[in-house]
Design an enzyme around this catalytic site. Structure first.
Site, PDB file in Angstrom:
ATOM      1  N   ARG A  37       6.521  11.375 -10.398  1.00 46.78           N
ATOM      2  CA  ARG A  37       6.070  11.866 -11.699  1.00 46.78           C
ATOM      3  C   ARG A  37       6.959  11.340 -12.831  1.00 46.78           C
ATOM      4  O   ARG A  37       6.493  11.066 -13.927  1.00 46.78           O
ATOM      5  CB  ARG A  37       6.069  13.401 -11.721  1.00 46.78           C
ATOM      6  CG  ARG A  37       5.159  13.946 -10.653  1.00 46.78           C
ATOM      7  CD  ARG A  37       4.765  15.382 -10.891  1.00 46.78           C
ATOM      8  NE  ARG A  37       3.654  15.711 -10.025  1.00 46.78           N
ATOM      9  CZ  ARG A  37       2.388  15.489 -10.330  1.00 46.78           C
ATOM     10  NH1 ARG A  37       2.066  14.958 -11.494  1.00 46.78           N
ATOM     11  NH2 ARG A  37       1.429  15.805  -9.487  1.00 46.78           N
ATOM     12  N   HIS A  67       6.346   2.143  -3.005  1.00 50.32           N
ATOM     13  CA  HIS A  67       5.156   2.661  -3.707  1.00 50.32           C
ATOM     14  C   HIS A  67       5.534   2.979  -5.148  1.00 50.32           C
ATOM     15  O   HIS A  67       6.491   3.713  -5.396  1.00 50.32           O
ATOM     16  CB  HIS A  67       4.641   3.913  -2.989  1.00 50.32           C
ATOM     17  CG  HIS A  67       3.241   4.315  -3.355  1.00 50.32           C
ATOM     18  ND1 HIS A  67       2.822   4.484  -4.664  1.00 50.32           N
ATOM     19  CD2 HIS A  67       2.150   4.592  -2.589  1.00 50.32           C
ATOM     20  CE1 HIS A  67       1.546   4.830  -4.666  1.00 50.32           C
ATOM     21  NE2 HIS A  67       1.113   4.899  -3.414  1.00 50.32           N
ATOM     22  N   TYR A  70       2.746   7.263  -8.926  1.00 51.11           N
ATOM     23  CA  TYR A  70       1.277   7.262  -9.036  1.00 51.11           C
ATOM     24  C   TYR A  70       0.794   7.689 -10.416  1.00 51.11           C
ATOM     25  O   TYR A  70      -0.397   7.695 -10.690  1.00 51.11           O
ATOM     26  CB  TYR A  70       0.624   8.079  -7.924  1.00 51.11           C
ATOM     27  CG  TYR A  70       1.199   9.444  -7.689  1.00 51.11           C
ATOM     28  CD1 TYR A  70       0.974  10.477  -8.586  1.00 51.11           C
ATOM     29  CD2 TYR A  70       1.977   9.700  -6.555  1.00 51.11           C
ATOM     30  CE1 TYR A  70       1.515  11.728  -8.361  1.00 51.11           C
ATOM     31  CE2 TYR A  70       2.518  10.942  -6.328  1.00 51.11           C
ATOM     32  CZ  TYR A  70       2.283  11.955  -7.240  1.00 51.11           C
ATOM     33  OH  TYR A  70       2.818  13.193  -7.024  1.00 51.11           O
ATOM     34  N   HIS A 107      -1.388   2.070  -7.462  1.00 52.29           N
ATOM     35  CA  HIS A 107      -2.763   2.492  -7.721  1.00 52.29           C
ATOM     36  C   HIS A 107      -3.238   1.714  -8.939  1.00 52.29           C
ATOM     37  O   HIS A 107      -2.592   1.783  -9.991  1.00 52.29           O
ATOM     38  CB  HIS A 107      -2.823   3.994  -7.991  1.00 52.29           C
ATOM     39  CG  HIS A 107      -2.404   4.832  -6.820  1.00 52.29           C
ATOM     40  ND1 HIS A 107      -2.364   6.197  -6.839  1.00 52.29           N
ATOM     41  CD2 HIS A 107      -2.017   4.473  -5.562  1.00 52.29           C
ATOM     42  CE1 HIS A 107      -1.982   6.662  -5.657  1.00 52.29           C
ATOM     43  NE2 HIS A 107      -1.749   5.629  -4.871  1.00 52.29           N
ATOM     44  N   GLU A 142      -3.925  -0.795  -4.110  1.00 49.89           N
ATOM     45  CA  GLU A 142      -4.388   0.167  -3.103  1.00 49.89           C
ATOM     46  C   GLU A 142      -5.870   0.473  -3.315  1.00 49.89           C
ATOM     47  O   GLU A 142      -6.315   0.664  -4.450  1.00 49.89           O
ATOM     48  CB  GLU A 142      -3.550   1.453  -3.189  1.00 49.89           C
ATOM     49  CG  GLU A 142      -3.945   2.468  -2.113  1.00 49.89           C
ATOM     50  CD  GLU A 142      -2.947   3.609  -1.946  1.00 49.89           C
ATOM     51  OE1 GLU A 142      -1.867   3.578  -2.561  1.00 49.89           O
ATOM     52  OE2 GLU A 142      -3.277   4.533  -1.167  1.00 49.89           O
ATOM     53  N   ASP A 176      -6.327   2.229   2.327  1.00 45.52           N
ATOM     54  CA  ASP A 176      -6.019   3.615   2.667  1.00 45.52           C
ATOM     55  C   ASP A 176      -7.266   4.225   3.327  1.00 45.52           C
ATOM     56  O   ASP A 176      -8.328   4.294   2.703  1.00 45.52           O
ATOM     57  CB  ASP A 176      -5.638   4.371   1.380  1.00 45.52           C
ATOM     58  CG  ASP A 176      -5.160   5.790   1.640  1.00 45.52           C
ATOM     59  OD1 ASP A 176      -5.865   6.528   2.359  1.00 45.52           O
ATOM     60  OD2 ASP A 176      -4.090   6.160   1.112  1.00 45.52           O
ATOM     61  N   HIS A 179      -8.789   7.148   1.501  1.00 51.38           N
ATOM     62  CA  HIS A 179      -9.424   6.738   0.240  1.00 51.38           C
ATOM     63  C   HIS A 179     -10.747   6.014   0.478  1.00 51.38           C
ATOM     64  O   HIS A 179     -11.738   6.305  -0.192  1.00 51.38           O
ATOM     65  CB  HIS A 179      -8.486   5.835  -0.564  1.00 51.38           C
ATOM     66  CG  HIS A 179      -7.221   6.505  -0.994  1.00 51.38           C
ATOM     67  ND1 HIS A 179      -6.231   5.845  -1.680  1.00 51.38           N
ATOM     68  CD2 HIS A 179      -6.776   7.771  -0.833  1.00 51.38           C
ATOM     69  CE1 HIS A 179      -5.226   6.676  -1.921  1.00 51.38           C
ATOM     70  NE2 HIS A 179      -5.531   7.851  -1.410  1.00 51.38           N
ATOM     71  N   HIS A 211      -2.722   2.280   4.896  1.00 48.82           N
ATOM     72  CA  HIS A 211      -2.295   3.685   4.806  1.00 48.82           C
ATOM     73  C   HIS A 211      -3.194   4.457   5.757  1.00 48.82           C
ATOM     74  O   HIS A 211      -4.412   4.535   5.555  1.00 48.82           O
ATOM     75  CB  HIS A 211      -2.470   4.220   3.381  1.00 48.82           C
ATOM     76  CG  HIS A 211      -1.378   3.791   2.452  1.00 48.82           C
ATOM     77  ND1 HIS A 211      -1.483   3.933   1.085  1.00 48.82           N
ATOM     78  CD2 HIS A 211      -0.166   3.260   2.697  1.00 48.82           C
ATOM     79  CE1 HIS A 211      -0.366   3.485   0.523  1.00 48.82           C
ATOM     80  NE2 HIS A 211       0.449   3.066   1.479  1.00 48.82           N
ATOM     81  N   ASP A 224      -9.833  12.458  -2.409  1.00 51.85           N
ATOM     82  CA  ASP A 224      -8.449  12.052  -2.165  1.00 51.85           C
ATOM     83  C   ASP A 224      -7.546  13.221  -1.802  1.00 51.85           C
ATOM     84  O   ASP A 224      -6.583  13.517  -2.494  1.00 51.85           O
ATOM     85  CB  ASP A 224      -7.890  11.285  -3.383  1.00 51.85           C
ATOM     86  CG  ASP A 224      -6.543  10.638  -3.061  1.00 51.85           C
ATOM     87  OD1 ASP A 224      -6.072  10.756  -1.902  1.00 51.85           O
ATOM     88  OD2 ASP A 224      -5.957  10.027  -3.972  1.00 51.85           O
ATOM     89  N   HIS A 226      -5.447  14.118   1.547  1.00 52.71           N
ATOM     90  CA  HIS A 226      -5.079  13.636   2.878  1.00 52.71           C
ATOM     91  C   HIS A 226      -4.975  14.805   3.856  1.00 52.71           C
ATOM     92  O   HIS A 226      -4.621  15.912   3.473  1.00 52.71           O
ATOM     93  CB  HIS A 226      -3.727  12.921   2.837  1.00 52.71           C
ATOM     94  CG  HIS A 226      -3.699  11.738   1.905  1.00 52.71           C
ATOM     95  ND1 HIS A 226      -2.655  10.855   1.875  1.00 52.71           N
ATOM     96  CD2 HIS A 226      -4.580  11.296   0.975  1.00 52.71           C
ATOM     97  CE1 HIS A 226      -2.896   9.917   0.970  1.00 52.71           C
ATOM     98  NE2 HIS A 226      -4.057  10.171   0.405  1.00 52.71           N
ATOM     99  N   GLU A 256       0.627   8.825   5.524  1.00 56.30           N
ATOM    100  CA  GLU A 256       0.897   9.616   4.303  1.00 56.30           C
ATOM    101  C   GLU A 256       0.220  10.961   4.477  1.00 56.30           C
ATOM    102  O   GLU A 256      -0.499  11.433   3.597  1.00 56.30           O
ATOM    103  CB  GLU A 256       0.307   8.941   3.071  1.00 56.30           C
ATOM    104  CG  GLU A 256       0.750   7.530   2.803  1.00 56.30           C
ATOM    105  CD  GLU A 256      -0.015   6.924   1.628  1.00 56.30           C
ATOM    106  OE1 GLU A 256      -1.253   6.831   1.694  1.00 56.30           O
ATOM    107  OE2 GLU A 256       0.636   6.562   0.645  1.00 56.30           O
TER     108      GLU A 256
HETATM  109 ZN    ZN Z   1      -4.284   9.408  -1.549  1.00 55.61          ZN
HETATM  110 FE    FE Z   2      -2.329   5.807   0.127  1.00 53.75          FE
HETATM  111 FE    FE Z   3      -0.976   5.611  -2.902  1.00 53.60          FE
END
Ligand code: ZN
Ligand code: FE
Ligand code: FE
Length: 277
Positions: A37, A67, A70, A107, A142, A176, A179, A211, A224, A226, A256
């Site tokens: 964040r 990564h 996000y 992303h 991604e 992913d 996703h 992923h 989205d 997981h 993830e």
């Molecule tokens: Zn995700």
């Molecule tokens: Fe992912």
């Molecule tokens: Fe991601």
């Protein structure tokens, strides 16, 4: 040989993540380059990075995945948000030169009402600003769930971004499983068909990492969320077909899933067994 690992906290540094991965039976892993964040990154310890590279070479790790936070959005509506994303990603890429040959996954972004075309144009422009001909890192787009105004829920959108990036040899894609299922691709019933579609749109040679996640929602839900392996709507059988698929052999697979470390260790062991079947 299946290369598999999970997302790890980077709070104790690079070598600590490598050791943690080994303890979990992993030979790759993923970490956030900075607080997902926030924006501040700690000063990079180049000796720690070198120690991780040595450990990875000794234990024959697959490439690892850094990564991006996000919250970055290369296609935000305001220039100041787009500039912040570009500057943060450029800084991440400078740091990653201490871990040569690895992946930087991000992303693509959310067009926030400007439309997919405008979003794609901003993302490609941003990448053209950031990428360097001599960088040692491959940047991965991604595949996204298509939630809200996310760009990258369709393979065609990723293709369009790649087509507009000048240093396109520095680019790849990370698929992913949560996703793509949420985006509407039937990886449960027709994995071959989805990979054929990926190959037609993007080219399988662009696919650099997976992923591996189950999903709390049905195919096409665009949510989205997981789920742990075998506890969601994709299920263990379908995810086992992913780790066994000949077209994906050799890629790093990264979990993830919502787990503490012991849960990750169990999923890694489970998927290694499934890959052998
Ligand atoms: Zn995700
Ligand atoms: Fe992912
Ligand atoms: Fe991601």
């Amino acid at each position: 040989m299946l290369h598999i690992g999970c997302h790890l906290s980077s709070s104790k540094g690079f070598l600590a993540m490598g050791r943690q991965a080994l303890e979990l039976g992993a030979d790759t892993f993923q970490f956030f380059t900075r607080n997902p964040r926030g924006s501040r990154a700690k000063d990079l310890d180049s000796a720690d990075a070198a120690a991780l590279m040595a450990l990875m070479a000794e234990h024959r790790f697959a490439p690892i995945i850094a990564h991006a936070p996000y919250t970055l959005n290369l296609c935000g509506a305001e220039e100041k948000n787009r500039a912040f994303a570009r500057e943060t990603m450029a800084d991440d890429l400078r740091r990653l030169e201490h871990l040569p040959g690895q992946y930087y996954n991000f992303h693509p972004g959310s067009h926030v009402g400007q439309g997919t075309e405008a979003g794609i144009a901003f993302i490609a422009q941003g990448l053209n600003d950031i990428l360097h001909p001599d960088q040692a890192t491959t940047v991965l787009l991604e595949t996204m769930a298509g939630k809200g105004s996310e760009v990258g829920g369709r393979f065609e959108e990723l293709r369009e971004i790649l087509d507009r990036v000048e240093l396109s040899d520095k680019m790849g894609v990370c698929l992913d499983t949560c996703h793509v299922s949420d985006a509407g691709y039937d990886i449960i019933g027709d994995l071959d068909g989805v990979l054929t579609e990926f190959d037609r749109c993007i080219g399988l040679e662009r696919l650099k990492a997976i992923h591996l996640n189950d999903s709390k929602n049905l195919t096409g839900a665009r949510k989205d969320r997981h789920e742990r392996i075998g506890h969601g709507c994709i299920g263990l059988e379908a995810l086992s077909r992913v780790v066994r698929h000949p077209a994906l052999r050799g890629l790093p697979f990264c979990l993830e899933t919502p787990n503490e470390l012991p849960g990750y260790g169990e999923e890694i062991a489970l998927l290694r067994r499934q890959a052998e079947l």
